[in-house]
Design a protein around this motif. Structure first.
Motif, short mmCIF file in Angstrom:
data_model
loop_
_atom_site.label_atom_id
_atom_site.label_comp_id
_atom_site.label_asym_id
_atom_site.label_seq_id
_atom_site.Cartn_x
_atom_site.Cartn_y
_atom_site.Cartn_z
N HIS A 187 44.29 40.95 21.48
CA HIS A 187 43.49 41.92 21.95
C HIS A 187 42.95 43.12 21.10
N GLY A 188 44.07 43.73 20.56
CA GLY A 188 43.94 44.68 19.50
C GLY A 188 43.02 44.41 18.38
N LEU A 189 43.26 43.06 17.74
CA LEU A 189 42.47 42.50 16.71
C LEU A 189 41.11 42.38 17.30
N GLU A 190 40.60 41.86 18.23
CA GLU A 190 39.32 41.81 18.94
C GLU A 190 38.70 43.02 18.90
N ARG A 191 39.48 44.00 19.50
CA ARG A 191 38.72 45.41 19.58
C ARG A 191 38.60 46.25 17.88
N ARG A 192 39.45 45.89 17.16
CA ARG A 192 38.90 45.97 16.05
C ARG A 192 37.93 45.40 15.29
N LEU A 193 37.62 44.04 15.30
CA LEU A 193 36.54 43.71 15.09
C LEU A 193 35.36 43.87 15.74
N ALA A 194 35.26 44.36 17.04
CA ALA A 194 34.22 44.92 17.87
C ALA A 194 33.73 46.11 17.14
N LEU A 195 34.85 46.88 16.73
CA LEU A 195 34.53 48.35 16.11
C LEU A 195 33.75 48.17 14.89
N LEU A 196 34.38 47.30 13.89
CA LEU A 196 33.84 47.03 12.73
C LEU A 196 32.46 46.46 12.93
N VAL A 197 31.95 45.81 13.60
CA VAL A 197 30.56 45.11 13.77
C VAL A 197 29.84 46.29 14.27
N GLU A 198 30.21 47.06 15.18
CA GLU A 198 29.56 48.10 15.60
C GLU A 198 29.24 49.30 14.50
N ARG A 199 30.10 49.30 13.74
CA ARG A 199 29.87 50.32 12.64
C ARG A 199 28.74 49.67 11.70
N HIS A 200 29.03 48.35 11.05
CA HIS A 200 28.10 47.96 10.28
C HIS A 200 27.02 47.29 10.69
N ALA A 201 27.00 46.51 11.71
CA ALA A 201 25.71 46.13 12.14
C ALA A 201 25.75 45.83 13.71
N PRO A 202 25.52 46.84 14.36
CA PRO A 202 25.30 47.05 15.86
C PRO A 202 24.25 46.07 16.44
N GLN A 203 23.16 45.96 15.67
CA GLN A 203 22.17 45.42 16.20
C GLN A 203 22.25 43.87 16.48
N LEU A 204 23.23 43.42 15.80
CA LEU A 204 23.74 41.79 16.07
C LEU A 204 24.08 41.68 17.49
N LEU A 205 25.03 42.94 18.13
CA LEU A 205 25.61 42.69 19.34
C LEU A 205 24.71 42.76 20.53
N THR A 206 23.30 42.93 20.11
CA THR A 206 22.16 43.29 21.04
C THR A 206 21.49 41.89 21.35
N VAL A 207 21.89 40.69 20.41
CA VAL A 207 21.22 39.48 20.75
C VAL A 207 22.12 38.74 21.73
N MET A 208 21.39 38.02 22.76
CA MET A 208 22.31 37.12 23.46
C MET A 208 22.95 36.04 22.91
N GLY A 209 24.06 35.94 23.35
CA GLY A 209 24.92 34.79 22.74
C GLY A 209 25.98 35.23 21.50
N ILE A 210 25.38 36.55 20.95
CA ILE A 210 26.37 36.90 19.92
C ILE A 210 27.41 37.96 20.21
N GLY A 211 28.56 37.86 20.18
CA GLY A 211 29.71 38.69 20.29
C GLY A 211 30.21 39.04 19.03
N PRO A 212 31.18 39.95 18.93
CA PRO A 212 31.98 40.39 17.93
C PRO A 212 32.75 39.36 17.00
N ASP A 213 32.96 38.29 17.51
CA ASP A 213 33.71 37.17 16.80
C ASP A 213 32.56 36.24 15.93
N THR A 214 31.44 36.17 16.63
CA THR A 214 30.49 35.42 15.94
C THR A 214 29.60 36.17 15.03
N ALA A 215 29.42 37.52 15.47
CA ALA A 215 28.74 38.57 14.60
C ALA A 215 29.59 38.64 13.15
#
Length: 152
Positions: free
Chosen positions: A15-43
């Motif tokens: 869970h800690g690693l998943e949170r870190r990945l989500a933060l990295l994606v939010e910092r570098h490409a938050p627009q990816l997380l707005t697409v249906m079907g794309i979560g932090p791991d896929t992004a």
């Protein structure tokens, strides 16, 4: 013999690693997380495929080829069709496959497109290939920086 980490400790680490990945994606490409079907791991998988220099990918077709979702012309003699490219980054291909499968389950527009293509006589494999290509196109345009005009 020393005991290894407990299941709860491993779950907490995950869970800690998943949170870190989500933060990295939010910092570098938050627009990816707005697409249906794309979560932090896929992004993250798709961003790794694009690499440090997304500018090197000159077109959405080059990104699709890199992900292994570009169409390849095939012919069986009497029938001409396109099949999915077997090359490219298999992790990115799997990520796009997850996106398509999620959209097929929850997105009415994707389901409508699927049904329309089925009535046209396409197979499920052909339809998924087309949808992966559309997903790659959308990701490419979201991640790749827009070309700015050079100073004169």
């Amino acid at each position: 013999m020393p005991a290894g980490p407990s299941n709860q400790q491993l779950t907490d680490q995950i869970h800690g690693l998943e949170r870190r990945l989500a933060l990295l994606v939010e910092r570098h490409a938050p627009q990816l997380l707005t697409v249906m079907g794309i979560g932090p791991d896929t992004a993250v998988t798709l961003l790794i495929t694009m690499g440090d220099y997304p500018e090197r990918l000159h077109s959405e077709a080059s990104f699709a080829a890199l992900c292994g979702v570009s169409p390849v012309e095939r012919s069986s003699g009497t029938r001409q069709y396109r099949r999915l490219n077997r090359g490219g980054d298999r992790q990115a291909n799997a990520a796009l496959h997850r996106v398509v499968q999620t959209c097929l389950r929850v997105d009415p527009r994707t389901r409508d497109s699927y049904e329309r293509r089925m009535t046209e006589g396409k197979t499920r494999r052909e339809i998924v290939r087309c949808l992966k290509r559309y997903a790659a196109r959308e990701v490419f345009h979201l991640v790749r920086p827009t070309q700015s005009c050079p100073p004169s």
